[in-house]
Enzyme design. Structure first.
Site, PDB file in Angstrom:
ATOM      1  N   HIS A 137       1.036  -1.019  -0.044  1.00  0.00           N
ATOM      2  CA  HIS A 137      -0.429  -0.256   0.047  1.00  0.00           C
ATOM      3  C   HIS A 137       0.674   1.418   0.036  1.00  0.00           C
ATOM      4  O   HIS A 137       0.591   2.154  -0.519  1.00  0.00           O
ATOM      5  CB  HIS A 137      -1.094  -0.171   1.150  1.00  0.00           C
ATOM      6  CG  HIS A 137      -1.533   1.220   1.201  1.00  0.00           C
ATOM      7  ND1 HIS A 137      -3.289   0.762   1.130  1.00  0.00           N
ATOM      8  CD2 HIS A 137      -1.758   2.638   1.978  1.00  0.00           C
ATOM      9  CE1 HIS A 137      -3.379   2.303   1.286  1.00  0.00           C
ATOM     10  NE2 HIS A 137      -2.493   3.142   1.918  1.00  0.00           N
ATOM     11  N   GLU A 138       2.035   1.804   0.982  1.00  0.00           N
ATOM     12  CA  GLU A 138       2.145   2.971   1.555  1.00  0.00           C
ATOM     13  C   GLU A 138       3.362   2.613  -0.353  1.00  0.00           C
ATOM     14  O   GLU A 138       3.662   3.379  -0.615  1.00  0.00           O
ATOM     15  CB  GLU A 138       3.527   2.799   2.083  1.00  0.00           C
ATOM     16  CG  GLU A 138       2.919   2.689   3.384  1.00  0.00           C
ATOM     17  CD  GLU A 138       2.084   3.821   3.680  1.00  0.00           C
ATOM     18  OE1 GLU A 138       1.835   4.776   3.287  1.00  0.00           O
ATOM     19  OE2 GLU A 138       1.252   4.067   4.751  1.00  0.00           O
ATOM     20  N   HIS A 141       2.134   4.610  -2.614  1.00  0.00           N
ATOM     21  CA  HIS A 141       2.017   5.528  -2.788  1.00  0.00           C
ATOM     22  C   HIS A 141       3.539   5.974  -3.645  1.00  0.00           C
ATOM     23  O   HIS A 141       3.012   7.154  -3.692  1.00  0.00           O
ATOM     24  CB  HIS A 141       1.563   6.535  -0.971  1.00  0.00           C
ATOM     25  CG  HIS A 141      -0.094   6.347  -0.679  1.00  0.00           C
ATOM     26  ND1 HIS A 141      -0.902   6.653  -1.704  1.00  0.00           N
ATOM     27  CD2 HIS A 141      -0.156   5.868   0.845  1.00  0.00           C
ATOM     28  CE1 HIS A 141      -2.050   6.394  -1.254  1.00  0.00           C
ATOM     29  NE2 HIS A 141      -1.598   6.134   0.437  1.00  0.00           N
ATOM     30  N   HIS A 147      -5.589   7.032  -2.921  1.00  0.00           N
ATOM     31  CA  HIS A 147      -6.523   5.453  -2.219  1.00  0.00           C
ATOM     32  C   HIS A 147      -7.837   4.794  -3.294  1.00  0.00           C
ATOM     33  O   HIS A 147      -8.073   5.708  -3.884  1.00  0.00           O
ATOM     34  CB  HIS A 147      -7.720   5.840  -1.248  1.00  0.00           C
ATOM     35  CG  HIS A 147      -5.437   5.557   0.224  1.00  0.00           C
ATOM     36  ND1 HIS A 147      -6.113   6.680   0.729  1.00  0.00           N
ATOM     37  CD2 HIS A 147      -4.858   5.525   0.667  1.00  0.00           C
ATOM     38  CE1 HIS A 147      -5.907   6.961   1.882  1.00  0.00           C
ATOM     39  NE2 HIS A 147      -4.896   5.427   1.621  1.00  0.00           N
ATOM     40  N   CYS A 148      -7.423   3.941  -3.011  1.00  0.00           N
ATOM     41  CA  CYS A 148      -9.051   3.452  -4.219  1.00  0.00           C
ATOM     42  C   CYS A 148      -9.758   2.812  -3.237  1.00  0.00           C
ATOM     43  O   CYS A 148     -10.441   2.655  -2.006  1.00  0.00           O
ATOM     44  CB  CYS A 148      -8.465   2.089  -4.334  1.00  0.00           C
ATOM     45  SG  CYS A 148      -9.091   1.356  -5.672  1.00  0.00           S
ATOM     46  N   CYS A 153      -9.250  -3.763  -3.096  1.00  0.00           N
ATOM     47  CA  CYS A 153      -7.783  -3.423  -3.678  1.00  0.00           C
ATOM     48  C   CYS A 153      -7.084  -2.761  -2.635  1.00  0.00           C
ATOM     49  O   CYS A 153      -7.138  -2.281  -1.331  1.00  0.00           O
ATOM     50  CB  CYS A 153      -7.910  -2.347  -4.448  1.00  0.00           C
ATOM     51  SG  CYS A 153      -6.874  -1.775  -5.076  1.00  0.00           S
ATOM     52  N   CYS A 172      -6.137  -3.598  -7.489  1.00  0.00           N
ATOM     53  CA  CYS A 172      -7.080  -4.074  -8.045  1.00  0.00           C
ATOM     54  C   CYS A 172      -6.782  -3.885 -10.203  1.00  0.00           C
ATOM     55  O   CYS A 172      -5.818  -3.021 -10.213  1.00  0.00           O
ATOM     56  CB  CYS A 172      -8.564  -2.931  -8.225  1.00  0.00           C
ATOM     57  SG  CYS A 172      -8.254  -1.591  -8.637  1.00  0.00           S
ATOM     58  N   CYS A 175      -6.155   0.082 -10.644  1.00  0.00           N
ATOM     59  CA  CYS A 175      -5.007   0.399  -9.743  1.00  0.00           C
ATOM     60  C   CYS A 175      -3.654  -0.013 -10.409  1.00  0.00           C
ATOM     61  O   CYS A 175      -2.170   0.647 -10.408  1.00  0.00           O
ATOM     62  CB  CYS A 175      -4.751  -0.152  -8.424  1.00  0.00           C
ATOM     63  SG  CYS A 175      -5.921   1.205  -7.287  1.00  0.00           S
TER      64      CYS A 175
HETATM   65 ZN    ZN Z   1      -2.537   5.067   2.249  1.00  0.00          ZN
HETATM   66 ZN    ZN Z   2      -7.792  -0.153  -6.777  1.00  0.00          ZN
END
Ligand code: ZN
Ligand code: ZN
Lengths: 191, 448
Positions: A137-138, A141, A147-148, A153, A172, A175
């Site tokens: 996740h990070e 970024h 953010h999704c 996701c 996803c 993304c």
């Molecule tokens: Zn985040």
């Molecule tokens: Zn996503």
């Protein structure tokens, strides 16, 4: 659709400042590699985590750790500091991690990712999954992903650990497509 | 939400502005900042802001005063106050003067995102044209529900019908038949599709843990609970709660669950705060719940709450025509995962697959195909590369053979009569001993 031919070849370095043993670390690395199709390496860290301790809050200042990582991150690699102390950013009570949006550095804390913290029985594979998801996740970024809203996701925002368990460790389709474009741009930028 | 929500952060502390704007930017908001009232008012003149986060204590003009000025410029702006813990009184005063809400520093991240989402919802309600209700026009068939047999077509039809409603659904079928996939298909085709589907495996958790898993707990609810924890009921808010193996829930939790279904509210373990939830329930079981009620291990009132619309997934051996389609689907799937070329089955191998009994159903078939993909030497999977061999015993059950027909017929009569031997024998017009012999010969087992 994800195409099997596209292999994104940027590299990621994890600076490990936790006491995690080799086996879960290997699983985490593998999970990140699998989901971002990048090669990931593990390195000893030279971060001064104690320097970022905030006595009034009894927590560690995430942005200060991030600044240290930014100084150490080589230009062409993304750098993740994996720590096990409790981290915060000033207005918020805690964060799981912080990233330099569109940059190279990120911090992920394992502190609030283990079951025991919430009085639940230990679950190593869940712990590994959560850490891997937060790293992915990070890193998302750092590539410039927002953010999704897709609830499965990995880029969905998680404010509580239970939210992390709901999502998958993968991006996803939407993304992923963005990620492919962004990481190509990233490669060009670093050439 | 096509154009991003514009959010203005007004706070004299640099570090607060920085961290908040970063937080909201990652969420896709368009963020602006102001370090004092003068800058804030200038920002108000230059563009429209949907939400304004306002620090209550600032040098010069304080937040309350600034709020009045802001409202004069744009009466529609939603204002949320940020306050240090000490000044809650002032915040209450601010609420009275028209602010939307307030939060205290340091802010709980969950609270912050909820607050802002609520503010957005609130705004959307204000200008009604913003409530875009998306019509569900086509049924999304999740890739993994596969089958061409009349039985599976029926399952898909029922799934499609019930997805458009908000009814509680009970999915029944042997383990491995893909009950969770059907639950997901219902969720993904319902109006709740933009919210999570949360699965609770009721069979896998010990009593106390299941309670905490479902209801969550407050900080300090028991030793080791350092922080509050959201339960699955809370996580499912807006979406679907999928209770797998619902027949395994203990009596106490059954009662708690019944109460939640009836009142749509509950409290976390060790807490008094009432939490309101809105979710649809889909549950699944391979157990004979009617029998469990008779035995007193499953509450009848809960049963009637859950058993509103039933979908029965037939076992794989009763829909053999689906086996080749499924087998080829799994070959493709695992070829993709393993990065290998797609293989095919030899005629003998396919025949073996079709004739096999598949007690573990679709899941067992998938495992068998996956294993064959690992050990196969060529691009054609051979019968001896499958993880099992048909015993000689099974050999004469070639589909279409008289024995196979007889077997299938006996199975269906037994099932229709809930394995009542006398009644089944009567319908089959054979005596009970003959029926027992046939049951033994065809290795039929009463489903547990
Ligand atoms: Zn985040
Ligand atoms: Zn996503």
């Amino acid at each position: 659709m994800r195409t099997e031919e596209t292999v994104v070849t940027s590299t990621i370095t994890i600076l490990n400042a936790t006491t995690l043993s080799a086996s879960p670390l290997r699983d985490i690395l593998h999970e990140v590699e699998k989901n971002l199709r990048c090669s990931v390496s593990l390195q000893k860290h030279s971060l001064d985590i104690e320097k970022t301790f905030d006595t009034s809050r009894g927590q560690y200042y995430s942005t200060a750790i991030l600044t240290q990582v930014m100084k150490r991150a080589p230009v062409s690699t993304k750098c993740v500091a994996l720590v096990d102390v409790d981290v915060f950013i000033p207005v918020l009570s805690f964060v799981f991690g912080e990233a330099q949006f569109g940059g190279n550095a990120t911090v992920v804390s394992t502190h609030r990712l283990c079951n025991q913290f919430y009085g639940m029985p230990a679950d190593e594979s869940l712990h590994v999954q959560r850490i891997a998801k937060e790293i992915i996740h990070e890193l998302g970024h750092t590539y410039g992903l927002y953010h999704c809203r897709n609830f499965e996701c990995v880029m969905r925002s998680s404010t509580y650990v239970e939210d992390i368990d709901l999502k998958k460790s993968s991006l996803c389709n939407e993304c992923w497509q963005l990620f492919e474009i962004l990481s190509l741009n990233n490669l060009k930028k670093n050439e | 939400m096509n154009s991003p929500i514009a959010l203005l952060i007004v706070d004299d502390e640099n570090i607060v502005r920085d961290s908040l704007s970063k937080w909201f930017r990652e969420d896709g908001y368009s963020v602006g900042t102001a370090e004092n009232a003068v800058v804030a008012l200038r920002q108000m003149q230059t563009q429209h802001w949907d939400i304004i986060l306002l620090d209550i204590k600032m040098p010069g003009m304080d937040g309350i005063e600034l709020q009045q000025k802001i409202k004069e410029i744009d009466a529609t702006a939603t204002i949320i106050f940020i306050t240090a813990h000490a000044s809650v009184d002032t915040a209450v005063q601010a609420l009275k003067s028209g602010a939307f809400d307030y939060i205290t520093k340091p802010i709980d991240p969950d609270h912050l995102s909820h607050l802002v989402l609520n503010a957005i919802k609130h705004r959307a309600l204000q200008n009604e044209n913003a409530t875009l209700k998306e019509q569900i026009s086509e049924f999304l068939n999740p890739d993994d529900i596969i089958g061409d047999s009349p039985q599976m077509k029926k399952v898909l039809e029922l799934t499609q019908t019930v997805a458009r409603t908000d009814t509680t659904v009970m999915i029944r079928g042997e383990s491995g038949t893909g009950k969770e996939l059907v639950a997901r298909a219902i969720h993904c085709n319902s109006e709740r599709k933009y919210f999570p589907i949360v699965t609770v495996n009721c069979g896998a958790l010990p009593e106390g843990i299941l309670e905490s898993e479902l209801f969550g707990h407050e900080r300090g609810a028991f030793t080791g609970a350092q922080y509050r924890r959201k339960g699955k009921l809370e996580l499912a808010d807006g979406g679907t709660l999928f209770l797998d193996e619902v027949g395994n829930i203990d009596m106490k939790t059954q009662m708690d669950l019944l109460r939640v279904i009836e009142t749509k509210q509950f409290t976390r373990v060790g807490g008094n705060n009432i939490i309101k939830v809105d979710f649809r329930i889909i549950c699944a079981t391979n157990k004979d719940l009617e029998k469990a009620i008779a035995e007193g291990t499953f509450r009848e009132d809960l049963y009637y709450r859950l058993n509103v619309f039933t979908i029965i997934i037939p076992p794989l051996r009763e829909r053999k025509s689906d086996i080749p389609i499924l087998a080829n689907f799994f070959v493709k799937k695992h070829a993709r995962v393993m990065g290998k070329p797609v293989a095919s089955f030899s005629a003998e191998a396919m025949d073996t697959l079709v004739q096999y009994d598949w007690r573990g159903n679709v899941r067992e078939l998938e495992n068998a195909v996956e294993r064959a993909m690992v050990i196969k030497k060529n691009n054609v999977i051979l019968a001896d590369e499958l993880p099992f061999q048909l015993s000689e015993h099974h050999q004469y059950f070639t589909s279409g053979s008289l024995a196979a027909m007889e077997r299938e017929h006996i199975v269906s009569i037994l099932k229709q009569n809930n394995w009542n031997i006398s009644r089944s024998a009567e319908i089959l017009q054979i005596d009970r001993v003959t029926l027992y012999n046939k049951i033994e010969k065809y290795e039929l087992k009463r489903p547990s």
